[in-house]
Design a protein around this motif. Structure first.
Motif, PDB file in Angstrom:
ATOM      1  N   LEU A 328      30.673  52.529  43.078  1.00  0.00           N
ATOM      2  CA  LEU A 328      30.328  51.118  42.948  1.00  0.00           C
ATOM      3  C   LEU A 328      31.556  50.278  43.262  1.00  0.00           C
ATOM      4  CD1 LEU A 328      28.249  50.776  39.638  1.00  0.00           C
ATOM      5  CD2 LEU A 328      27.397  50.685  41.982  1.00  0.00           C
ATOM      6  N   PHE A 329      31.387  49.285  44.125  1.00  0.00           N
ATOM      7  CA  PHE A 329      32.387  48.245  44.327  1.00  0.00           C
ATOM      8  C   PHE A 329      31.884  46.997  43.609  1.00  0.00           C
ATOM      9  CE2 PHE A 329      32.709  51.148  47.897  1.00  0.00           C
ATOM     10  CZ  PHE A 329      34.070  51.380  47.981  1.00  0.00           C
ATOM     11  N   SER A 330      32.812  46.159  43.131  1.00  0.00           N
ATOM     12  CA  SER A 330      32.391  45.061  42.276  1.00  0.00           C
ATOM     13  C   SER A 330      33.029  43.727  42.655  1.00  0.00           C
ATOM     14  CB  SER A 330      32.715  45.355  40.812  1.00  0.00           C
ATOM     15  OG  SER A 330      32.331  44.262  39.991  1.00  0.00           O
ATOM     16  N   PRO A 331      32.278  42.858  43.379  1.00  0.00           N
ATOM     17  CA  PRO A 331      32.769  41.494  43.573  1.00  0.00           C
ATOM     18  C   PRO A 331      33.082  40.802  42.251  1.00  0.00           C
ATOM     19  CG  PRO A 331      30.894  41.922  45.015  1.00  0.00           C
ATOM     20  CD  PRO A 331      31.011  43.106  44.093  1.00  0.00           C
ATOM     21  N   TRP A 332      32.251  41.022  41.244  1.00  0.00           N
ATOM     22  CA  TRP A 332      32.438  40.362  39.952  1.00  0.00           C
ATOM     23  C   TRP A 332      33.810  40.660  39.364  1.00  0.00           C
ATOM     24  CZ3 TRP A 332      29.258  37.080  37.105  1.00  0.00           C
ATOM     25  CH2 TRP A 332      29.661  36.819  35.798  1.00  0.00           C
ATOM     26  N   LEU A 333      34.212  41.930  39.365  1.00  0.00           N
ATOM     27  CA  LEU A 333      35.475  42.314  38.734  1.00  0.00           C
ATOM     28  C   LEU A 333      36.674  41.932  39.599  1.00  0.00           C
ATOM     29  CD1 LEU A 333      34.335  45.761  37.318  1.00  0.00           C
ATOM     30  CD2 LEU A 333      34.785  43.678  36.022  1.00  0.00           C
ATOM     31  N   VAL A 334      36.551  42.040  40.912  1.00  0.00           N
ATOM     32  CA  VAL A 334      37.645  41.631  41.792  1.00  0.00           C
ATOM     33  C   VAL A 334      37.878  40.127  41.677  1.00  0.00           C
ATOM     34  CG1 VAL A 334      38.366  41.389  44.198  1.00  0.00           C
ATOM     35  CG2 VAL A 334      37.356  43.537  43.420  1.00  0.00           C
ATOM     36  N   HIS A 335      36.793  39.359  41.659  1.00  0.00           N
ATOM     37  CA  HIS A 335      36.906  37.903  41.596  1.00  0.00           C
ATOM     38  C   HIS A 335      37.519  37.416  40.291  1.00  0.00           C
ATOM     39  CE1 HIS A 335      33.493  37.081  44.753  1.00  0.00           C
ATOM     40  NE2 HIS A 335      34.492  37.812  45.224  1.00  0.00           N
ATOM     41  N   ARG A 336      37.469  38.234  39.254  1.00  0.00           N
ATOM     42  CA  ARG A 336      37.991  37.838  37.940  1.00  0.00           C
ATOM     43  C   ARG A 336      39.275  38.589  37.591  1.00  0.00           C
ATOM     44  NH1 ARG A 336      33.959  35.941  33.897  1.00  0.00           N
ATOM     45  NH2 ARG A 336      32.503  34.672  35.077  1.00  0.00           N
ATOM     46  N   ASN A 337      39.926  39.123  38.589  1.00  0.00           N
ATOM     47  CA  ASN A 337      41.139  39.914  38.397  1.00  0.00           C
ATOM     48  C   ASN A 337      42.361  39.013  38.560  1.00  0.00           C
ATOM     49  OD1 ASN A 337      43.296  41.736  38.545  1.00  0.00           O
ATOM     50  ND2 ASN A 337      42.057  43.284  39.578  1.00  0.00           N
ATOM     51  N   ALA A 338      43.201  38.970  37.531  1.00  0.00           N
ATOM     52  CA  ALA A 338      44.389  38.110  37.563  1.00  0.00           C
ATOM     53  C   ALA A 338      45.391  38.543  38.625  1.00  0.00           C
ATOM     54  CB  ALA A 338      45.051  38.103  36.183  1.00  0.00           C
ATOM     55  N   ALA A 339      45.299  39.782  39.088  1.00  0.00           N
ATOM     56  CA  ALA A 339      46.187  40.234  40.157  1.00  0.00           C
ATOM     57  C   ALA A 339      45.793  39.618  41.503  1.00  0.00           C
ATOM     58  CB  ALA A 339      46.153  41.768  40.251  1.00  0.00           C
ATOM     59  N   CYS A 340      44.557  39.125  41.586  1.00  0.00           N
ATOM     60  CA  CYS A 340      44.064  38.534  42.837  1.00  0.00           C
ATOM     61  C   CYS A 340      44.007  37.016  42.782  1.00  0.00           C
ATOM     62  CB  CYS A 340      42.664  39.076  43.153  1.00  0.00           C
ATOM     63  SG  CYS A 340      42.540  40.871  43.242  1.00  0.00           S
ATOM     64  N   TRP A 341      43.776  36.482  41.576  1.00  0.00           N
ATOM     65  CA  TRP A 341      43.543  35.047  41.428  1.00  0.00           C
ATOM     66  C   TRP A 341      44.322  34.508  40.229  1.00  0.00           C
ATOM     67  CZ3 TRP A 341      40.547  32.897  45.220  1.00  0.00           C
ATOM     68  CH2 TRP A 341      39.740  33.771  45.947  1.00  0.00           C
ATOM     69  N   ALA A 342      45.030  33.422  40.419  1.00  0.00           N
ATOM     70  CA  ALA A 342      45.699  32.762  39.296  1.00  0.00           C
ATOM     71  C   ALA A 342      44.651  32.140  38.380  1.00  0.00           C
ATOM     72  CB  ALA A 342      46.651  31.682  39.814  1.00  0.00           C
ATOM     73  N   GLU A 343      44.831  32.328  37.085  1.00  0.00           N
ATOM     74  CA  GLU A 343      43.879  31.814  36.092  1.00  0.00           C
ATOM     75  C   GLU A 343      42.438  32.085  36.544  1.00  0.00           C
ATOM     76  OE1 GLU A 343      45.615  28.026  33.948  1.00  0.00           O
ATOM     77  OE2 GLU A 343      45.641  27.707  36.139  1.00  0.00           O
ATOM     78  N   PRO A 344      42.062  33.357  36.645  1.00  0.00           N
ATOM     79  CA  PRO A 344      40.798  33.724  37.286  1.00  0.00           C
ATOM     80  C   PRO A 344      39.551  33.217  36.583  1.00  0.00           C
ATOM     81  CG  PRO A 344      41.769  35.617  36.176  1.00  0.00           C
ATOM     82  CD  PRO A 344      42.799  34.539  36.160  1.00  0.00           C
ATOM     83  N   LEU A 345      39.630  32.936  35.276  1.00  0.00           N
ATOM     84  CA  LEU A 345      38.438  32.484  34.560  1.00  0.00           C
ATOM     85  C   LEU A 345      38.290  30.960  34.570  1.00  0.00           C
ATOM     86  CD1 LEU A 345      38.398  34.917  31.505  1.00  0.00           C
ATOM     87  CD2 LEU A 345      37.393  35.199  33.781  1.00  0.00           C
ATOM     88  N   CYS A 346      39.211  30.257  35.205  1.00  0.00           N
ATOM     89  CA  CYS A 346      39.139  28.801  35.297  1.00  0.00           C
ATOM     90  C   CYS A 346      38.403  28.394  36.574  1.00  0.00           C
ATOM     91  CB  CYS A 346      40.534  28.188  35.291  1.00  0.00           C
ATOM     92  SG  CYS A 346      41.433  28.405  33.741  1.00  0.00           S
TER      93      CYS A 346
END
Length: 438
Positions: A328-346
């Motif tokens: 399984l690959f997961s857009p959801w988890l990648v998109h919410r990963n702090a290593a990929c996005w600053a302040e990912p939940l904002c």
């Protein structure tokens, strides 16, 4: 350093906890405890979750090593194949899949005059329907909007929106019934499921006459498919045309409609972004509206996971993953990963207004590679048009009556809000307010 895939951590939630939390939460817990590479499930029937951006990059670079699979009956791809046969969204790579994609791609171009017209008309329909005090379900409104955007491009005017809406509703119901039945049924039994048999008769009675009367042309998806596949001369082609039409229609309506629902949910909590959209619209621009759509798709992608089968032994993070492994690959988890996005939940649409190109392994709401969503450009245009139009005429906010738990995600056919969501809509022209419940 081990090269044994069995050395990768396992996460096996109790069945009662799985039922309570759902798979999306289970996957988040598994990654939190064991990292972004983890087996989920019982050891003899587990799926390997690859939740890092580097895993998506591996998929992009070695796409031929990760294929669609249909052998595992509980997988969504298998249920989709039982429902839709060799449709674009479910078929394996091959000549039939390539033909379906080739025929479909020109017909989901947002610059098409017919689609552009329907996108604009549907956005203004939203303005009218949201002012109707009898309407109480924003989710149903969003799904109806998505259907209106594409129905004429698919079928012309030979079938009513009400008929298509009923058909898609039955499709969702059958899909869930087959998912529930899959663990205790074999493939042949699922194909003979009474609800599925009845659904196929319904589809043929509704779409069959359209195929019989179809002209050979390129104006609609129906006409183009009939011209290329000659369903009147080849009985097997008749089923193929119907499956391609239904598969694309269901994906276009459900994914785009729910994406609009999430987008409205996000910006209802950020009125300053609505004002930015209004200011840009006054100058004929919609950069912020587009960025809002993309940021919503980042934070709440409606496709949380997509599944592949490892075709041959492959090295993943110094582990040899054997052929036949379900991953399984997961857009959801990648998109919410702090290593990929600053302040990912904002919620920060400004991420998508910069000049720097975002890497495809960081942002994949429409999947990646050759199996990405064929209609992604069209969907982005439809969503951007809807957001720009609504913000121009309405100021909307989350109603105080909405419980916070309602905004938590539920992973079903796609990712939807878990509960009822209420909005307060105030016209930018008149001091009128209406409350609608999703």
């Amino acid at each position: 350093m081990s090269n044994n895939a069995e050395a990768i951590p396992f996460f096996t939630p109790p069945s009662t906890r799985f039922a309570q939390l759902g798979f999306l939460k289970i996957a988040e817990l598994a990654c939190r405890q064991h990292g972004d590479k983890v087996w989920i499930g019982e050891k003899n029937n587990a799926v390997l979750l690859l939740a890092g951006a580097r895993h998506v990059r591996l998929l992009i670079e070695q796409e031929s090593q990760f294929v669609k699979e249909f052998e595992h009956l509980s997988s969504a791809s298998t249920i989709g194949r039982i429902l839709l046969g060799q449709s674009l969204t479910t078929s394996k790579e091959g000549e039939e899949w390539r033909l379906a994609r080739k025929l479909t791609t020109p017909l989901v171009n947002p610059k098409s005059p017919l689609l552009k017209q329907n996108t604009n008309l549907s956005a203004h329909w939203l303005l009218d329907i949201l002012q109707d005090p009898q309407q109480t379900s924003l989710r149903e409104i969003c799904l109806q909007w998505a259907l209106m955007c594409v129905a004429e491009g698919f079928f012309g005017q030979g079938i009513s929106l009400a008929q298509l809406n009923t058909l898609i509703g039955h499709f969702r119901s059958i899909y869930l019934q087959l998912i529930i039945a899959a663990p205790t049924s074999d493939y042949e039994a699922l194909c003979r499921h009474p609800a599925l048999v009845a659904f196929r008769l319904e589809v043929e009675s509704l779409l069959g006459p359209l195929l019989d009367d179809a002209r050979c042309g390129n104006a609609t998806m129906l006409e183009r498919l009939c011209q290329a596949l000659s369903p009147g001369a080849h009985p097997d082609a008749r089923e193929r045309v119907i499956n391609i039409l239904l598969g694309n229609l269901a994906a276009s309506v459900d994914n785009t409609g729910i994406a609009l629902l999430w987008t409205l949910t996000h910006i209802s909590q950020h009125p300053h972004y609505q004002q930015c959209v209004r200011e840009e619209s006054a100058h004929g621009k919609r950069n912020m509206a587009s960025a809002i759509v993309r940021e919503s798709l980042r934070l709440t992608p409606v496709t949380a996971f997509f599944e592949r089968l490892v075709a041959e032994n492959i090295m993943v993070d110094d582990y040899i993953i054997p052929a036949g492994t379900r991953v399984l690959f997961s857009p959801w988890l990648v998109h919410r990963n702090a290593a990929c996005w600053a302040e990912p939940l904002c919620f920060r649409p400004e991420r998508f207004l910069g000049q720097e190109k975002i890497a495809p392994e960081y942002f994949l709401p429409f999947s990646v590679g050759k199996r990405n969503c064929v209609g992604m450009t069209l969907a982005l245009d439809q969503l951007t048009t809807a957001v720009a139009t609504l913000c121009e005429h309405f100021q909307f906010s989350l109603a105080p009556s909405t419980p916070p738990a309602a905004l938590t995600p539920l992973f079903a056919l796609n990712v939807i809000p878990r509960g009822d969501v209420s909005f307060i809509l105030e016209s930018t022209d008149k001091a009128e307010q209406n409350v609608f419940i999703q």
